[in-house]
Write an enzyme that holds these catalytic residues in place. Structure first.
Site, PDB file in Angstrom:
ATOM      1  N   LYS A  95       0.864  -1.191   0.000  1.00  0.00           N
ATOM      2  CA  LYS A  95       0.000   0.000   0.000  1.00  0.00           C
ATOM      3  C   LYS A  95       0.895   1.235   0.000  1.00  0.00           C
ATOM      4  O   LYS A  95       1.856   1.313   0.787  1.00  0.00           O
ATOM      5  CB  LYS A  95      -0.879  -0.039   1.252  1.00  0.00           C
ATOM      6  N   SER A 171      -9.485   1.715   3.004  1.00  0.00           N
ATOM      7  CA  SER A 171      -8.581   2.382   2.088  1.00  0.00           C
ATOM      8  C   SER A 171      -7.582   1.450   1.401  1.00  0.00           C
ATOM      9  O   SER A 171      -6.970   1.838   0.403  1.00  0.00           O
ATOM     10  CB  SER A 171      -7.819   3.475   2.833  1.00  0.00           C
ATOM     11  N   SER A 195      -9.718  -0.612   7.383  1.00  0.00           N
ATOM     12  CA  SER A 195      -9.153  -0.392   6.043  1.00  0.00           C
ATOM     13  C   SER A 195      -8.436  -1.579   5.430  1.00  0.00           C
ATOM     14  O   SER A 195      -8.105  -1.556   4.247  1.00  0.00           O
ATOM     15  CB  SER A 195      -8.197   0.808   6.057  1.00  0.00           C
TER      16      SER A 195
END
Lengths: 533, 102
Positions: A95, A171, A195
């Site tokens: 990420k 996210s 997330s």
């Protein structure tokens, strides 16, 4: 089975046994990225063609050279007879909220579009040290602020591999999508209010939020420092256990990392669940939304198929020998999101003050007459609307005179939420749970643009996940079925402090007992009909 | 229950304190969203907090390591740090004049 379909566990085993070259694994992953990912996210990406609308768009940056160099090192280590590590030759995406030396680390924001960190985050360093191959940095909501990936400044935003008209969640949406689309076997995500788990559930993969402090936060660009947890996304629980094993443990550079010894997650994974007590709570069977005028919460049912999948999963675990304990009260669950609105915004506003166009990152190109103007223009141009919203909300809620009403009050609510879990897991208590079984999300993945812009609705998609962030306890989501539209449904197992071993073990048992179910044969849209070498 | 509302005047003050500048479109959107979020936050008032409840900073308090000794340690790559700055002079990070004089 193609190379990209192999589990991380199988890849590492074969590479270490000399049955497979890490370089071949890297090449296969790169080919898969070229086949399904489409255009990488970019600033001012704008509209894309109909063909591109059907692509995944998980990656902002593909680190081909880095991955191939790491693969060569792994192959050389194997050739020398050395231990090439737990993750030898396993392709991983990161990420883009983690600092990785040699990459741009953007946080999916214009503000950090030119940021080249001079060091590597501890969890990433540990993955590399165990032989992982870093295939690239994947998209996310800007600074992790969102639950759909749509707020990324890097467009096109990631699509859901099961149906590219739908969001992957967020996210860590790029992480979940890259694993589901078999571009990588594992991904490193972060979970502040859900997330990792929400996108994992939306994309039909496994996601683990470890206990707070189990994995170092050094090198993670902070959102809410008391809630942020790095953790794995994978296609099965064994791979999640493997990745956690590689990353967990104290870090002298993160004073909140735990000194507690790391369990052997892999050795206990195959144990059965006979006699384990798994709870169901009515407080996780509904979503509570506020009335804008009165602030009072009203109750709405969760999606019918999600509810049914939860109870069917409980029955399967009961068949495997677990004891199901119904009606476990978790009375403060409804207040998880309101408390999160306060705590996360206050901490986010504090963390975002550092971005000012002076030390690193974006600086306005407009002519400015003084430092104050430089700050204002840089932040106005560098941050997207969701970031500005969090800054303003955080400043309001922490303003002098409001602290007792909001921040301190929310921290007391947080204490009550934690007490719900303490009571549920208490060895001598009424319920004596080993894990709490809940839906991961109230609904399956929603369509692009269906929720984006409504910050309240978007935040409430984390209602089932956020309480474990408040409490600091570990939580695991695993795929458990598909809805009528063919979209994945996730179930969540929440454990006591540092009992990742138990929730992984229960998750693994569920995988075994459900392995022949028809939904497990269905492939994501972007993989269906493919012909692989 | 009476709700707190963020007024337009307070909103503008916050924008200034946050060192932001907003377009009209952003201003309208953010103002409305803040008040919606505040409605959610206000639901916390419904909870009767038991006497003596201690605010929880972390949920699970970190069993972290002790702070290290307060000893200066040089970062090994200072040039990389300075190179990250949008503007530098003679190995130092440069900023516009604070008061506005060029």
């Amino acid at each position: 089975m193609s190379l990209t379909s192999l589990s991380a566990f199988e890849v590492a085993r074969k590479v270490k046994a000399g049955e497979l070259k890490a370089v071949d694994v890297a090449e296969a992953a790169l080919a898969q990225i070229r086949a399904v990912d489409g255009l990488p996210g970019s600033l001012d990406g704008g509209a894309v063609s109909a063909d591109e609308e059907k692509k995944v768009h998980a990656f902002i940056q593909v680190t081909e050279k880095m991955a191939l160099e790491q693969a060569e090192k792994v192959d050389q280590a194997v050739a020398r007879g050395e231990d090439a590590g737990l993750l030898a030759g396993v392709p991983i995406s990161i990420k883009d909220i983690f600092c990785v030396e040699g990459t741009t680390t953007t946080a999916a924001s214009r503000m950090l579009s030119n940021f080249r960190p001079p060091y590597t985050a501890t969890p990433v360093r540990r993955l590399i040290d165990q032989g992982a191959l870093i295939l690239g940095k994947v998209n996310l909501d800007e600074f992790t602020f969102g639950s759909s990936n749509e707020s990324s400044a890097y467009q096109p935003a990631t699509n859901n591999p099961w149906n590219t008209d739908h969001v992957p969640g967020g996210s860590s949406g790029g992480s979940a999508a890259s694993v589901a689309a078999e571009e990588v076997a594992l991904s490193l995500g972060t979970d502040t209010g859900g997330s990792i788990r929400q996108p994992a559930a939306f994309c039909g993969v496994v996601g683990l939020k470890p206990t707070y402090g189990r994995v170092s936060r050094l090198g993670l660009i902070a959102f809410s420092s008391s809630l942020d947890c790095p953790g794995p996304l994978s296609r099965n629980t064994r791979d999640a256990a493997l990745m956690l094993q590689a990353m967990a443990g104290v870090d002298p550079k993160d004073s909140t990392s735990s000194t507690r010894a790391v369990d052997d997650y892999l050795s206990t994974l195959g144990q059965d669940v006979k006699g384990l007590r798994i709870g169901l709570s009515p407080d996780y069977d509904a979503v509570y939304y506020p009335n804008f005028e009165t602030g009072e919460l009203h109750k709405e049912a969760i999606q019918k198929e999600v509810h049914e999948t939860l109870y069917r999963s409980a029955e399967l675990l009961a068949k495997a020998g677990a004891e199901i304990v119904e009606n476990v009260p978790m009375p403060n669950t409804a207040y998880g999101i309101p408390a999160y609105f306060v705590i996360s915004r206050v901490e986010a506003a504090s963390n975002l003050h550092r971005f000012d166009g002076v030390k690193y990152g974006y600086r306005t190109e407009s002519a400015v007459s003084n430092l104050s103007e430089l700050y204002r223009l840089t932040r106005a141009e560098g941050f997207g609307p969701q970031v500005k919203l969090r800054i303003l909300m955080g400043m309001y809620l922490s303003a002098a005179g409001h602290d007792a009403d909001y921040y301190t009050h929310a921290q007391k609510v947080r204490a009550l939420i934690r007490q719900d879990f303490v009571r549920a897991f208490e060895p001598d208590g009424d319920h004596r749970l080993d894990a709490l079984l809940t839906p991961t999300t109230a609904t399956t993945s929603f369509k692009r643009k269906a929720v984006f812009g409504n910050s309240l609705l978007m935040q409430y998609s984390d209602q089932m996940t956020v309480s474990s962030n408040h409490a600091g306890v570990p939580a695991l989501t695993i795929p458990a079925g598909l809805d009528e539209a063919g979209l994945p449904i996730g179930i969540q197992l929440i454990g006591n402090d540092f009992r990742e071993d138990l929730i992984l073990r229960i998750g693994h048992a569920f995988e075994q007992v459900s392995r022949d179910e028809a939904w497990r044969k269905v492939r994501p849209q972007v993989l269906a009909g493919e012909v692989k070498a | 229950m009476s709700l707190q509302h963020i007024t337009p005047e307070l909103f503008e003050k916050l924008v200034g304190l946050a060192a932001l500048e907003l377009t009209e479109e952003e201003r309208a959107y953010l103002f409305e969203e803040m008040n919606h979020q505040l409605a959610s936050v206000e639901s916390l008032r419904q909870i009767q907090i038991p006497e003596g409840t201690t605010p929880s900073l972390y949920g699970l308090h970190p069993e972290g390591i002790s702070p290290r000794a307060d000893e200066w340690k040089a970062f090994t790559k200072p040039k990389q740090i300075v190179a990250l700055a949008p503007e530098s002079e003679d190995g130092m990070i440069a900023v516009p004049d604070v008061k506005g004089a060029k």
